[in-house]
Write a protein that holds these residues in place. Sequence first.
Motif, short mmCIF file in Angstrom:
data_model
loop_
_atom_site.label_atom_id
_atom_site.label_comp_id
_atom_site.label_asym_id
_atom_site.label_seq_id
_atom_site.Cartn_x
_atom_site.Cartn_y
_atom_site.Cartn_z
N LEU A 51 0.84 -1.20 0.00
CA LEU A 51 0.00 0.00 0.00
C LEU A 51 0.87 1.25 0.00
N GLN A 52 1.88 1.30 0.86
CA GLN A 52 2.76 2.46 0.93
C GLN A 52 3.47 2.70 -0.39
N GLU A 53 3.96 1.62 -1.01
CA GLU A 53 4.63 1.74 -2.30
C GLU A 53 3.68 2.27 -3.37
N GLN A 54 2.46 1.77 -3.37
CA GLN A 54 1.48 2.23 -4.35
C GLN A 54 1.12 3.70 -4.14
N LEU A 55 0.99 4.11 -2.88
CA LEU A 55 0.70 5.52 -2.59
C LEU A 55 1.81 6.43 -3.11
N GLU A 56 3.04 5.94 -3.07
CA GLU A 56 4.19 6.74 -3.52
C GLU A 56 4.39 6.68 -5.03
N SER A 57 4.19 5.51 -5.65
CA SER A 57 4.54 5.34 -7.06
C SER A 57 3.35 5.48 -8.02
N PRO A 59 -0.24 6.80 -7.10
CA PRO A 59 -1.33 7.20 -6.20
C PRO A 59 -2.71 7.22 -6.85
N GLN A 60 -2.80 7.45 -8.15
CA GLN A 60 -4.12 7.50 -8.79
C GLN A 60 -4.81 6.14 -8.78
N ARG A 61 -4.07 5.06 -8.50
CA ARG A 61 -4.67 3.72 -8.40
C ARG A 61 -5.02 3.36 -6.96
N THR A 62 -5.00 4.36 -6.08
CA THR A 62 -5.35 4.12 -4.68
C THR A 62 -6.65 4.83 -4.34
N TRP A 63 -7.25 4.39 -3.24
CA TRP A 63 -8.46 5.06 -2.77
C TRP A 63 -8.17 6.53 -2.50
N LEU A 64 -7.07 6.82 -1.80
CA LEU A 64 -6.74 8.21 -1.46
C LEU A 64 -6.46 9.04 -2.70
N GLY A 65 -5.75 8.48 -3.65
CA GLY A 65 -5.46 9.21 -4.88
C GLY A 65 -6.70 9.49 -5.70
N THR A 66 -7.69 8.63 -5.59
CA THR A 66 -8.95 8.81 -6.31
C THR A 66 -9.87 9.79 -5.58
N TRP A 67 -10.08 9.55 -4.29
CA TRP A 67 -11.06 10.33 -3.53
C TRP A 67 -10.49 11.59 -2.88
N GLY A 68 -9.19 11.61 -2.60
CA GLY A 68 -8.60 12.77 -1.95
C GLY A 68 -8.96 14.10 -2.61
N PRO A 69 -8.76 14.23 -3.94
CA PRO A 69 -9.07 15.49 -4.60
C PRO A 69 -10.58 15.82 -4.61
N LEU A 70 -11.41 14.80 -4.41
CA LEU A 70 -12.86 14.99 -4.46
C LEU A 70 -13.47 15.20 -3.07
N GLN A 71 -12.61 15.27 -2.06
CA GLN A 71 -13.06 15.46 -0.69
C GLN A 71 -12.29 16.63 -0.06
N PRO A 72 -12.50 17.84 -0.59
CA PRO A 72 -11.69 18.98 -0.13
C PRO A 72 -12.05 19.49 1.28
N THR A 73 -13.21 19.14 1.78
CA THR A 73 -13.61 19.65 3.10
C THR A 73 -14.00 18.49 4.01
N GLU A 74 -14.15 18.80 5.29
CA GLU A 74 -14.58 17.80 6.27
C GLU A 74 -15.93 17.21 5.90
N ALA A 75 -16.80 18.00 5.29
CA ALA A 75 -18.14 17.52 4.93
C ALA A 75 -18.06 16.34 3.96
N GLU A 76 -17.17 16.41 2.98
CA GLU A 76 -17.02 15.30 2.03
C GLU A 76 -16.26 14.13 2.64
N ARG A 77 -15.35 14.40 3.57
CA ARG A 77 -14.54 13.33 4.17
C ARG A 77 -15.29 12.57 5.26
N ARG A 78 -16.38 13.11 5.73
CA ARG A 78 -17.12 12.51 6.84
C ARG A 78 -17.81 11.21 6.40
N PHE A 79 -17.55 10.13 7.12
CA PHE A 79 -18.12 8.82 6.80
C PHE A 79 -19.41 8.51 7.56
#
Length: 143
Positions: A51-57, A59-79
């Motif tokens: 997971l760490q290697e994928q996040l570094e090399s 990132p667009q194939r990770t959950w964070l790389g996909t959703w991070g840019p689409l969750q700019p505020t706490e409202a979007e990040r709230r589960f």
Amino acid sequence: MDDRVRVVLDVIQAVQDRDAETLDRLYHDDLEFREPPSLPYGGDLEGKAVLQEQLESDPQRTWLGTWGPLQPTEAERRFDPRVVAVNGDEVVVKYWMRGVGPDGERFESEVLGLYEVRDGKFARAQMFHFDTAAMVEFLNRAR
């Protein structure tokens, strides 16, 4: 609160907070993620180091790389997690995925997560999305 439930909820909170240090502490070395293959970050991932290697090399194939840019505020990040069941080492949580596209389009969908805690660490996650087709369509439009 049950220790297994606490570990799972602490991981969910750390994901919301983007707290990599806490995630590293809570993730089992033999961490496994199972996501529907139709998602951009879908498929099986095995190992915290992978997971760490994928996040570094790649990132667009990770959950964070996909959703991070689409969750700019706490409202979007709230589960808004709600524990549904605990059975042995497994914890089931119902939660929400939220995002906002560059054009302001909002997305929200329910998810059921099946998690395993092993050796006091977050060891396995398998996500069951209620509408993967709608999620993929939103993600494609948001790119």
